[in-house]
Design a protein around this motif. Sequence first.
Motif, mmCIF file in Angstrom:
data_model
loop_
_atom_site.group_PDB
_atom_site.id
_atom_site.type_symbol
_atom_site.label_atom_id
_atom_site.label_comp_id
_atom_site.label_asym_id
_atom_site.label_seq_id
_atom_site.Cartn_x
_atom_site.Cartn_y
_atom_site.Cartn_z
ATOM 1 N N MET A 73 -25.041 56.515 -32.502
ATOM 2 C CA MET A 73 -25.840 57.725 -32.287
ATOM 3 C C MET A 73 -26.978 57.830 -33.293
ATOM 4 N N VAL A 74 -26.692 57.497 -34.548
ATOM 5 C CA VAL A 74 -27.724 57.560 -35.589
ATOM 6 C C VAL A 74 -28.868 56.606 -35.267
ATOM 7 N N GLU A 75 -28.522 55.350 -34.945
ATOM 8 C CA GLU A 75 -29.552 54.363 -34.624
ATOM 9 C C GLU A 75 -30.324 54.755 -33.370
ATOM 10 N N ASN A 76 -29.610 55.290 -32.382
ATOM 11 C CA ASN A 76 -30.243 55.732 -31.144
ATOM 12 C C ASN A 76 -31.204 56.894 -31.417
ATOM 13 N N MET A 77 -30.787 57.791 -32.304
ATOM 14 C CA MET A 77 -31.610 58.958 -32.637
ATOM 15 C C MET A 77 -32.951 58.547 -33.243
ATOM 16 N N LEU A 78 -32.957 57.416 -33.939
ATOM 17 C CA LEU A 78 -34.168 56.938 -34.596
ATOM 18 C C LEU A 78 -35.093 56.156 -33.649
ATOM 19 N N ALA A 79 -34.615 55.878 -32.434
ATOM 20 C CA ALA A 79 -35.436 55.153 -31.462
ATOM 21 C C ALA A 79 -36.571 56.037 -30.956
ATOM 22 N N ARG A 80 -37.661 55.413 -30.584
ATOM 23 C CA ARG A 80 -38.821 56.163 -30.098
ATOM 24 C C ARG A 80 -38.477 56.957 -28.834
ATOM 25 N N ASP A 81 -37.687 56.372 -27.929
ATOM 26 C CA ASP A 81 -37.372 57.061 -26.675
ATOM 27 C C ASP A 81 -36.536 58.312 -26.893
ATOM 28 N N ALA A 82 -35.659 58.307 -27.910
ATOM 29 C CA ALA A 82 -34.880 59.510 -28.210
ATOM 30 C C ALA A 82 -35.802 60.610 -28.733
ATOM 31 N N GLU A 83 -36.723 60.240 -29.602
ATOM 32 C CA GLU A 83 -37.692 61.210 -30.120
ATOM 33 C C GLU A 83 -38.513 61.794 -28.979
ATOM 34 N N GLU A 84 -38.969 60.912 -28.078
ATOM 35 C CA GLU A 84 -39.773 61.344 -26.935
ATOM 36 C C GLU A 84 -38.951 62.209 -25.979
ATOM 37 N N GLY A 85 -37.725 61.766 -25.680
ATOM 38 C CA GLY A 85 -36.889 62.492 -24.729
ATOM 39 C C GLY A 85 -36.516 63.878 -25.212
ATOM 40 N N ILE A 86 -36.158 63.990 -26.486
ATOM 41 C CA ILE A 86 -35.800 65.300 -27.059
ATOM 42 C C ILE A 86 -37.027 66.201 -27.111
ATOM 43 N N GLY A 87 -38.175 65.603 -27.481
ATOM 44 C CA GLY A 87 -39.412 66.379 -27.503
ATOM 45 C C GLY A 87 -39.771 66.899 -26.123
ATOM 46 N N ALA A 88 -39.594 66.033 -25.109
ATOM 47 C CA ALA A 88 -39.898 66.436 -23.733
ATOM 48 C C ALA A 88 -38.957 67.542 -23.273
ATOM 49 N N PHE A 89 -37.691 67.462 -23.678
ATOM 50 C CA PHE A 89 -36.709 68.494 -23.322
ATOM 51 C C PHE A 89 -37.113 69.842 -23.922
ATOM 52 N N ILE A 90 -37.488 69.830 -25.196
ATOM 53 C CA ILE A 90 -37.880 71.068 -25.883
ATOM 54 C C ILE A 90 -39.156 71.639 -25.274
ATOM 55 N N GLU A 91 -40.096 70.726 -24.931
ATOM 56 C CA GLU A 91 -41.395 71.164 -24.399
ATOM 57 C C GLU A 91 -41.385 71.360 -22.884
ATOM 58 N N LYS A 92 -40.214 71.121 -22.275
ATOM 59 C CA LYS A 92 -40.043 71.292 -20.823
ATOM 60 C C LYS A 92 -41.053 70.473 -20.021
ATOM 61 N N ARG A 93 -41.082 69.151 -20.312
ATOM 62 C CA ARG A 93 -41.945 68.235 -19.594
ATOM 63 C C ARG A 93 -41.178 66.950 -19.275
#
Length: 267
Positions: A240-260
């Motif tokens: 989970m830690v390594e996955n959290m640091l991946a670019r796609d996790a950052e993008e996916g969580i950001g998209a979830f928060i920004e509703k996009r």
Amino acid sequence: MNVVTLPVLLREDQDDIAVLVLNRPQARNSLSEAMIAALTENLAAIGNDERVRVVVLAANGPAFSAGHDMKEMTARRSDGDRGRAYFKQLMEACATMMQAIVHLPQPVIACVQGAASAAGCQLVASCDLAVASGAARFATPGVNIGLFCSTPMVALSRNVSRKHAMEMLLTGDLLPAEEARRIGLINRVVTPGAERHEALTLARQIAAKSALTVKIGKQAFYRQLEMSLADAYRYAADVMVENMLARDAEEGIGAFIEKRTPNWEDR
């Protein structure tokens, strides 16, 4: 007169989905040496192909797969060692192919239109997901011919409970698709003829996810199954830690928060 030899395995890609089709309908798609080799070769190629996000494993003809080619095996009983070396090589090759499905970075969906028995049932059990026609049947019937389904047992016992696995192995009975779904051998049962469409629909749903995330998740799923509870949690936390640091996790969580809709880069 020239005899046309058809390939034992077909590949019919649909965009980012690789569709592998068993193509020995006249032999009920039994897993001959050639079929096992073709599956192994194609899986290796797909594993290295970043364009492929999901694999669908289907079959031509009325049967999905009848398991090992008994005529091919029986022919080797005339060997000096009664076929021992050949049988060992064949079982090892088949085991390698089954494990290649589990180790493949991409998810593999079995699309079962007919009977899947013995090593054919093993093939279904080795896939990550399985969609079946209501006309499909599943069995490990080796006990009926004096050859216990020991290698199919490995995959089967990792899909269903011990007692369900033992009942299939000890009786050899054909299991209807709905019963196979109930005990966890397959995921979905659909109207006969609709299984390919359903498998591709499921494949497209998965293909829309981050390929990196799916790869991480599939590998972690199978690795943690073999660990103790405490070790599994430690391992999964590290993943989970390594996955959290991946670019796609950052993008996916950001998209979830920004509703996009997220923009995956698979990294």
